[in-house]
Motif scaffolding. Structure first.
Motif, PDB file in Angstrom:
ATOM      1  N   ASP A 182      -2.279  -0.440   3.761  1.00 38.89           N
ATOM      2  CA  ASP A 182      -2.920  -1.730   3.515  1.00 38.89           C
ATOM      3  C   ASP A 182      -2.702  -2.164   2.076  1.00 38.89           C
ATOM      4  O   ASP A 182      -2.135  -1.433   1.253  1.00 38.89           O
ATOM      5  N   ALA A 183      -3.167  -3.367   1.759  1.00 35.50           N
ATOM      6  CA  ALA A 183      -2.915  -3.954   0.438  1.00 35.50           C
ATOM      7  C   ALA A 183      -3.537  -3.132  -0.681  1.00 35.50           C
ATOM      8  O   ALA A 183      -2.953  -2.997  -1.754  1.00 35.50           O
ATOM      9  N   ALA A 184      -4.716  -2.585  -0.451  1.00 32.59           N
ATOM     10  CA  ALA A 184      -5.379  -1.797  -1.492  1.00 32.59           C
ATOM     11  C   ALA A 184      -4.579  -0.550  -1.827  1.00 32.59           C
ATOM     12  O   ALA A 184      -4.427  -0.185  -3.006  1.00 32.59           O
ATOM     13  N   ALA A 185      -4.051   0.107  -0.808  1.00 35.53           N
ATOM     14  CA  ALA A 185      -3.236   1.302  -1.045  1.00 35.53           C
ATOM     15  C   ALA A 185      -1.942   0.947  -1.768  1.00 35.53           C
ATOM     16  O   ALA A 185      -1.486   1.677  -2.656  1.00 35.53           O
ATOM     17  N   LEU A 186      -1.342  -0.171  -1.393  1.00 37.81           N
ATOM     18  CA  LEU A 186      -0.127  -0.623  -2.069  1.00 37.81           C
ATOM     19  C   LEU A 186      -0.401  -0.932  -3.534  1.00 37.81           C
ATOM     20  O   LEU A 186       0.396  -0.569  -4.414  1.00 37.81           O
ATOM     21  N   ASP A 187      -1.498  -1.604  -3.800  1.00 36.09           N
ATOM     22  CA  ASP A 187      -1.828  -1.977  -5.174  1.00 36.09           C
ATOM     23  C   ASP A 187      -2.017  -0.740  -6.048  1.00 36.09           C
ATOM     24  O   ASP A 187      -1.510  -0.675  -7.171  1.00 36.09           O
ATOM     25  N   ALA A 188      -2.740   0.252  -5.536  1.00 32.80           N
ATOM     26  CA  ALA A 188      -2.968   1.474  -6.303  1.00 32.80           C
ATOM     27  C   ALA A 188      -1.654   2.192  -6.591  1.00 32.80           C
ATOM     28  O   ALA A 188      -1.410   2.647  -7.726  1.00 32.80           O
ATOM     29  N   ALA A 189      -0.799   2.307  -5.581  1.00 31.36           N
ATOM     30  CA  ALA A 189       0.480   3.001  -5.769  1.00 31.36           C
ATOM     31  C   ALA A 189       1.396   2.236  -6.713  1.00 31.36           C
ATOM     32  O   ALA A 189       2.088   2.831  -7.552  1.00 31.36           O
TER      33      ALA A 189
END
Length: 385
Positions: free
Chosen positions: A193-200
């Motif tokens: 999801d977007a949150a996981a992408l942003d963190a990575a």
């Protein structure tokens, strides 16, 4: 080996006439899903181009259907007309793809201050043409279309277990942190999801693109976008995904460094023995931005005094008379004084390594930079002519 290496993505690059050379200048990357997640990081320059202003808002819901990119014009400081051009580009893309304009990111690169009705018409026509030519094999053409003073396209891929990360980048000048003058599109078929992408993405850019400091000049148009299609159906471990993403970003960063405008040396500055990572970064950055040091490298001169002088401008914890400096594996300075003869250092290879030991702790950092050459000055003195 491209931005379409991951499943679920199509791309194209076309010539819309924005460049006088007739080379490709408009690219489109489309996420076919099933997931349409996205994240992005942007230049920290307060002077931001119209596409940045648009994309910063559009990324807010974490949904990205497509990214449209043009070279041949930065669309920066072009007033309300320029923002309308960006808006219309997103709307045209949305209309042709049957999606929302708010889920389309826009990127531009080129000369600041240039933009008129002809520019707008070419961007819109190029967008339409690129969408008509979308293909899973279009990644290479897209990578070529975003080039400005680049001499070659930049692409990279890393594979996980059943999933892939791919990417493309452009950039050859104004390479400084926040993010370097570059446009980057990264794609993955991992189901995130977007949150996981942003963190990575933030984890990856912090130690790669943000530590590329070729000439100390920060652009108005920098954008790094990460898209996830979920087409693999696999949800990787977050750390594993971040590691693969970082590999791609590091690969692209090195390609940007190696194609920097006019450079004759690619300089890797490793700072070790720092109290903390921030100190190591600050020291490396100070050396990377020191024009006397960069000019010395251009002249194949291992002038370690310029390194110490640059370090001395920082607030890092160190004793100037307890620092070691090595050039290409030869320690020319130890404890703040001369060590091996300068004649032992060979600076004729393009790859140049500087090692600085502050002897104050266990932390380290790496900064990438280039030398300062006649060609760099010449190319940038005539950039708008």
């Amino acid at each position: 080996m491209s931005v379409t290496a991951a499943r679920g993505f199509e791309a194209a690059g076309v010539a819309a006439g924005l460049k006088s050379t007739g080379k490709p200048d408009v690219a489109v990357v489309v996420n076919r899903g099933p997931r349409k997640a996205g994240a992005a990081v942007f230049t920290s320059n307060r002077a931001k181009a119209n596409p940045i202003l648009w994309s910063q808002t559009a990324i807010g819901d974490g949904v990205v259907e497509a990214v449209v990119l043009n070279s041949g014009g930065a669309n920066c400081f072009t007033g309300s007309f320029g923002f309308q051009t960006t808006h219309q580009t997103a709307e045209k893309t949305a209309e042709l793809l049957g999606v929302s304009a708010g889920d389309v990111l826009v990127c531009s690169t080129g000369l600041i201050g240039a933009g008129d009705e002809v520019f707008r018409a070419k961007v819109l026509a190029g967008t339409e043409q690129a969408i008509a030519e979308l293909s899973p094999d279009g990644g290479a053409a897209a990578a070529e279309a975003i080039m400005t003073t680049d001499t070659r396209p930049k692409q990279a891929v890393a594979a996980g277990e059943g999933w892939t990360v791919g990417g493309m980048a452009k950039g050859a000048g104004m390479l400084a942190p926040g993010l370097a003058t570059m446009l980057v599109v990264l794609t993955t078929d991992a189901d995130l999801d977007a949150a996981a992408l942003d963190a990575a993405l933030r984890r990856a850019t912090r130690t790669t693109f943000d530590r590329l400091d070729s000439d100390g000049c920060m652009s108005t148009n920098d954008q790094v976008t990460l898209l996830a299609s979920g087409a693999s159906g696999i949800q990787p471990d977050p750390d594993d995904f971040a590691d693969r993403l970082t590999l791609v970003c590091a690969d692209l960063s090195a390609q940007l460094q190696q194609d920097a405008e006019g450079a004759s040396h690619d300089i890797t500055i490793d700072v070790v023995g720092a109290v903390d990572e921030d100190d190591a970064v600050e020291v490396g950055r100070a050396v990377a931005r020191n024009n006397l040091f960069k000019a010395a490298i251009f002249g194949n001169d291992p002038n370690w005094g310029r390194v110490l002088a640059a370090i001395g401008t920082t607030s890092a914890a160190f004793d100037p008379y307890d620092v070691d400096v090595s050039f290409n594996g030869v320690r020319v300075c130890t404890a703040g004084g001369p060590d091996r003869p300068r004649e032992e250092v060979d600076l004729t290879p393009r790859a140049t390594g500087i090692l600085i030991d502050l002897k104050r702790g266990e932390h380290s950092a790496r900064i990438l930079t280039n030398d300062l050459t006649h060609d760099y000055v010449h190319e940038n003195s005539a950039y708008s002519s």
